[in-house]
Enzyme design. Sequence first.
Site, PDB file in Angstrom:
ATOM      1  CB  CYS A 132      -0.921   0.020   1.217  1.00 41.62           C
ATOM      2  SG  CYS A 132      -2.354  -1.069   1.088  1.00 41.62           S
ATOM      3  CG  HIS A 181      -1.263  -5.417  -0.865  1.00 42.79           C
ATOM      4  ND1 HIS A 181      -1.592  -4.108  -0.509  1.00 42.79           N
ATOM      5  CD2 HIS A 181      -1.621  -5.550  -2.162  1.00 42.79           C
ATOM      6  CE1 HIS A 181      -2.131  -3.496  -1.564  1.00 42.79           C
ATOM      7  NE2 HIS A 181      -2.155  -4.357  -2.580  1.00 42.79           N
ATOM      8  CG  HIS A 208       2.404 -10.166  -3.955  1.00 42.55           C
ATOM      9  ND1 HIS A 208       1.955 -10.194  -2.657  1.00 42.55           N
ATOM     10  CD2 HIS A 208       3.392 -11.075  -4.018  1.00 42.55           C
ATOM     11  CE1 HIS A 208       2.661 -11.077  -1.960  1.00 42.55           C
ATOM     12  NE2 HIS A 208       3.542 -11.638  -2.779  1.00 42.55           N
ATOM     13  CG  HIS A 245       5.774 -13.733  -7.088  1.00 44.10           C
ATOM     14  ND1 HIS A 245       6.916 -13.224  -6.514  1.00 44.10           N
ATOM     15  CD2 HIS A 245       4.923 -13.979  -6.060  1.00 44.10           C
ATOM     16  CE1 HIS A 245       6.776 -13.174  -5.195  1.00 44.10           C
ATOM     17  NE2 HIS A 245       5.573 -13.625  -4.885  1.00 44.10           N
TER      18      HIS A 245
HETATM   19  P1  AMP Z   1       5.568 -13.390  -1.202  1.00 40.69           P
HETATM   20  O1  AMP Z   1       6.532 -14.347  -0.581  1.00 40.69           O
HETATM   21  O2  AMP Z   1       4.706 -14.010  -2.264  1.00 40.69           O
HETATM   22  O3  AMP Z   1       4.759 -12.652  -0.153  1.00 40.69           O
HETATM   23  O4  AMP Z   1       6.446 -12.357  -1.997  1.00 40.69           O
HETATM   24  C1  AMP Z   1       6.824 -11.123  -1.512  1.00 40.69           C
HETATM   25  C2  AMP Z   1       7.856 -10.600  -2.456  1.00 40.69           C
HETATM   26  O5  AMP Z   1       7.982  -9.210  -2.238  1.00 40.69           O
HETATM   27  C3  AMP Z   1       9.249 -11.208  -2.269  1.00 40.69           C
HETATM   28  O6  AMP Z   1       9.685 -11.783  -3.497  1.00 40.69           O
HETATM   29  C4  AMP Z   1      10.115 -10.013  -1.863  1.00 40.69           C
HETATM   30  O7  AMP Z   1      11.409 -10.081  -2.405  1.00 40.69           O
HETATM   31  C5  AMP Z   1       9.319  -8.851  -2.417  1.00 40.69           C
HETATM   32  N1  AMP Z   1       9.476  -7.569  -1.734  1.00 40.69           N
HETATM   33  C6  AMP Z   1       9.422  -7.336  -0.409  1.00 40.69           C
HETATM   34  N2  AMP Z   1       9.573  -6.029  -0.139  1.00 40.69           N
HETATM   35  C7  AMP Z   1       9.718  -5.415  -1.342  1.00 40.69           C
HETATM   36  C8  AMP Z   1       9.909  -4.060  -1.753  1.00 40.69           C
HETATM   37  N3  AMP Z   1       9.986  -3.060  -0.865  1.00 40.69           N
HETATM   38  N4  AMP Z   1      10.037  -3.799  -3.069  1.00 40.69           N
HETATM   39  C9  AMP Z   1       9.976  -4.798  -3.979  1.00 40.69           C
HETATM   40  N5  AMP Z   1       9.785  -6.089  -3.652  1.00 40.69           N
HETATM   41  C10 AMP Z   1       9.660  -6.403  -2.357  1.00 40.69           C
HETATM   42 ZN    ZN Z   2      -1.764  -3.269   1.330  1.00 41.85          ZN
END
Ligand code: AMP
Ligand code: ZN
Length: 105
Positions: free
Chosen positions: A6, A96, A98, A100
């Site tokens: 967010c 949140h 997302h 990949h």
């Molecule tokens: P998940 O394990 O599916 O929750 O993936 C979270 C992803 O967010 C991981 O691959 C992290 O490397 C990535 N991540 C965490 N913080 C950030 C950030 N500030 N900017 C970009 N990617 C991030």
């Molecule tokens: Zn959020």
Amino acid sequence: MNCIFCQIANKEQPADFVYEGDKVIAFKDIKPSAPVHILVVPKKHIDSVKNLEEGDRDLVSEVIFTAKKIAKEQKFDEGYKLVFNVGRKGGQIIDHVHLHLLGGF
Ligand code: AMP
Ligand code: ZN
């Protein structure tokens, strides 16, 4: 709200943006696990795919279509992976939703 995605969507935290639309953003994963690793994220805070509601169908569709568009624009649409991690046991760390987008193999 203390949610990093967010905060990125609201420009309160930096990110390497590759796309911004009305409802969806995409930025590079800070710790890439593929030659190209982009996160496609709805601006709306939804904590998990587990808690998606009927009204979120169009938004989720837009997330997937955004990933497809990015893969095409960045010329790795010959093959890529789309992954939603769901819940801690599914590897989800950020609460949140997302998608990949992993490519460039
Ligand atoms: P998940 O394990 O599916 O929750 O993936 C979270 C992803 O967010 C991981 O691959 C992290 O490397 C990535 N991540 C965490 N913080 C950030 C950030 N500030 N900017 C970009 N990617 C991030
Ligand atoms: Zn959020």
